[in-house]
Scaffold this motif. Structure first.
Motif, PDB file in Angstrom:
ATOM      1  N   GLN A 183       0.849  -1.182   0.000  1.00  0.00           N
ATOM      2  CA  GLN A 183       0.000   0.000   0.000  1.00  0.00           C
ATOM      3  C   GLN A 183       0.887   1.235   0.000  1.00  0.00           C
TER       4      GLN A 183
ATOM      5  N   ASP B 182      -7.491   1.485   6.902  1.00  0.00           N
ATOM      6  CA  ASP B 182      -6.616   1.382   5.739  1.00  0.00           C
ATOM      7  C   ASP B 182      -6.293  -0.076   5.444  1.00  0.00           C
TER       8      ASP B 182
ATOM      9  N   GLY C 289      -7.059  -1.476   2.650  1.00  0.00           N
ATOM     10  CA  GLY C 289      -6.763  -1.586   1.227  1.00  0.00           C
ATOM     11  C   GLY C 289      -7.683  -2.597   0.566  1.00  0.00           C
ATOM     12  N   ALA C 290      -7.482  -2.794  -0.723  1.00  0.00           N
ATOM     13  CA  ALA C 290      -8.361  -3.675  -1.492  1.00  0.00           C
ATOM     14  C   ALA C 290      -8.261  -5.123  -1.019  1.00  0.00           C
TER      15      ALA C 290
ATOM     16  N   SER D  66      -9.685  -5.551   2.558  1.00  0.00           N
ATOM     17  CA  SER D  66     -11.141  -5.472   2.553  1.00  0.00           C
ATOM     18  C   SER D  66     -11.758  -6.791   2.113  1.00  0.00           C
ATOM     19  N   ARG D  67     -11.133  -7.396   1.120  1.00  0.00           N
ATOM     20  CA  ARG D  67     -11.620  -8.710   0.665  1.00  0.00           C
ATOM     21  C   ARG D  67     -11.517  -9.740   1.776  1.00  0.00           C
TER      22      ARG D  67
ATOM     23  N   ASP E 178     -13.615   1.105   2.523  1.00  0.00           N
ATOM     24  CA  ASP E 178     -12.333   1.255   3.187  1.00  0.00           C
ATOM     25  C   ASP E 178     -11.670   2.568   2.748  1.00  0.00           C
TER      26      ASP E 178
ATOM     27  N   GLU F 106      -9.031   2.325   0.110  1.00  0.00           N
ATOM     28  CA  GLU F 106      -9.513   2.101  -1.254  1.00  0.00           C
ATOM     29  C   GLU F 106     -10.072   3.366  -1.879  1.00  0.00           C
TER      30      GLU F 106
ATOM     31  N   GLN G 123      -2.644  -1.678  -3.558  1.00  0.00           N
ATOM     32  CA  GLN G 123      -3.848  -2.008  -2.783  1.00  0.00           C
ATOM     33  C   GLN G 123      -4.524  -0.768  -2.199  1.00  0.00           C
ATOM     34  N   GLY G 124      -3.952   0.419  -2.377  1.00  0.00           N
ATOM     35  CA  GLY G 124      -4.581   1.638  -1.881  1.00  0.00           C
ATOM     36  C   GLY G 124      -3.730   2.351  -0.854  1.00  0.00           C
TER      37      GLY G 124
END
Lengths: 151, 335
Positions: B158, B231, B233-234, B237-238, B257, B260, B271-272
């Protein structure tokens, strides 16, 4: 209480869904950039040989010094770190990468002063390379010596 | 045992302020950020000084937005990512207000909000400023490699946000978003050791705090318009959604998130966003404004933090993480 700091099934899932580095792309970039740097080095070597008549250790030493000089200069201009981001290992393995690993911390830590910043942190990435390089060459030298006693 | 605090007097967030660096100022939330700086050194000689200046700038701005003077601030609760939280402490030196330095890595914003709400709810304080910030260049210098080295970032990484945010929490509030409940997180460690994969390390902490929050309050995910994690990130979050699904909690509809949201990910953010500044900027800009507009009325803010140091990583320790949840709601119990 939750004293166990591990959850194997979660870790397995994490490694399953984590994105992987694109190996083919990384290898290709490292190959052509690293190869180009080596070609430039070889060109410098030929030039020194033909135009200045250098040979042996002086020739290889001078070539290395010129490459390190160019690498450091490009690093100072902020060009080499961009090459590094693109090429990865291809920019680290040649001797210009060694120059980069010395110059970049020196530039970064100069805000903490010339002695405790620049000078002290200068070898914090290159330090291990030097240590294992020296140990490695001593080991190879010993093997060479011992083998030479018998043959 | 309940780990949730229920606030009787429901302190209000009366004003906020945010500041962002050049990269964030071109991100998705650009129009909501109050101060955008084009030069990430902010006119200072070092990045550390720039981070500190950004933090104190946004604190002063938030206090100004709250129409208060520095004398009326009973306490500044602040933290950041640098060793010995120097940005916060040096900001407090400059502002000359009572100061509590706190550190929970990137979950510091929710920790500060939780503490300020408790102080105000208990009647000990009237106005408290909560602030955190981070800077990409200082974080890289401290946690990773020199900037000029140009090291390659792995795809699970990230990008530390260059930015800071401040919220002024007060006992007088009127028709403003109120802090109603807060759940104190527990340090959670599922054994992730990759310091480049913070999302995976922090997702279990966010999950645990979510579960505790719903159990303690008797609420379900549908109660909230927005469940805003810090934070992750993608990838994180998944993982959080997967953990929730396995437990039978459905957060798919309202979970977002901060990491994101902040960048329109195009190059190396992967990932953000991450960093203490990430959740502070998103909450205090976009989300707060949407709450004032009554577009969001019930927000559960769960900033997540990875409690590692460079030393612990080198000694082979896994990454312990924490998440605190703060429920911010409109239309409750106005006096």
């Amino acid at each position: 209480m939750n004293a166990k700091n591990s959850n194997p099934s979660y870790l397995e899932y994490v490694s399953k869904i984590s994105p992987k580095t694109n190996e083919k792309r990384s290898l290709f970039r490292a190959f052509w950039v690293g190869g180009t740097i080596c070609l430039i080095g070889q060109a410098i070597r030929f030039a020194l040989e033909f135009f200045f008549g250098l040979y042996g250790d002086i020739l290889s030493g001078t070539t290395s010094i010129i490459l390190v000089g160019i690498g450091s200069f490009l690093n100072g201009l902020g060009v080499y770190d961009r090459i590094g981001k693109y090429a990865g290992g291809g920019s680290i393995v040649p001797i210009t990468g060694f120059a980069n690993s010395v110059v970049s911390p020196a530039m970064d830590f100069k805000t903490e002063g010339f002695i405790y910043g620049l000078a002290a942190k200068m070898f914090f990435i290159a330090g291990p390379i030097i240590v294992f390089g020296v140990i490695g060459s001593v080991a190879v030298g010993l093997i060479y010596y011992v083998v030479g006693l018998f043959f | 045992m309940s780990t949730t605090l229920f606030f009787k007097n429901k302190p209000a967030i009366i004003a906020t302020s945010t500041i962002c660096g050049p990269k964030e100022s071109q991100g998705n939330l650009a129009e909501y950020i109050e101060t955008k700086i084009l030069d990430d050194t902010f006119g200072e000689k070092t990045y550390e000084k720039a981070e500190c200046k950004m933090l104190s700038f946004t604190i002063e701005k938030a206090i100004e937005n709250a129409k208060l003077s520095l004398d009326e601030i009973d306490c500044l609760i602040s933290g950041d990512l640098l060793n010995q939280i120097i940005s916060s402490s040096f900001s407090a030196r400059r502002l000359d207000v009572p100061y509590l330095g706190v550190y929970n890595a990137c979950s510091t914003m929710s920790e500060a909000l939780l503490l300020s709400a408790a102080m105000i709810d208990g009647g000990y304080m009237k106005n408290v400023a909560c602030a955190t910030g981070s800077h990409f260049s200082t974080a890289e210098r401290q946690y990773r490699y020199p900037l000029e080295l140009g090291s390659v970032r792995p795809p699970q990484a990230q990008w530390t946000v260059t930015g800071a945010g401040c919220a002024v929490v007060s006992s007088k509030g009127g028709f403003l978003p109120r802090i109603t409940t807060a759940t104190v997180g527990k340090v959670t460690d599922f054994g992730v050791t990759d310091a480049n994969n913070m999302g995976a390390a922090m997702a279990p902490a966010a999950f645990r705090t979510l579960v505790n929050h719903f159990e303690d309050t008797g609420r379900s995910p549908e109660y909230y318009d927005l469940i805003l994690t810090g934070d992750l990130g993608a990838l994180g979050s998944r993982l959080l959604k997967k953990l929730c699904d396995d437990k039978g909690i459905n957060v798919n509809k309202n979970h977002v998130d901060c990491g994101e949201m902040i960048y329109n990910i195009d190059e190396e953010e992967y990932q953000g966003g991450s960093g203490a500044g990430c959740s502070a900027v998103v909450l205090n800009s976009y989300v707060y404004k949407r709450m004032l507009e009554r577009k969001f009325n019930k927000v559960l803010f769960i900033a997540t933090g990875a409690l590692l140091s460079t030393l612990s990583t080198q000694q082979g320790e896994s990454i312990p993480s924490i998440a605190h949840a703060v429920a911010i709601e409109n239309g409750v119990n106005y006096d």
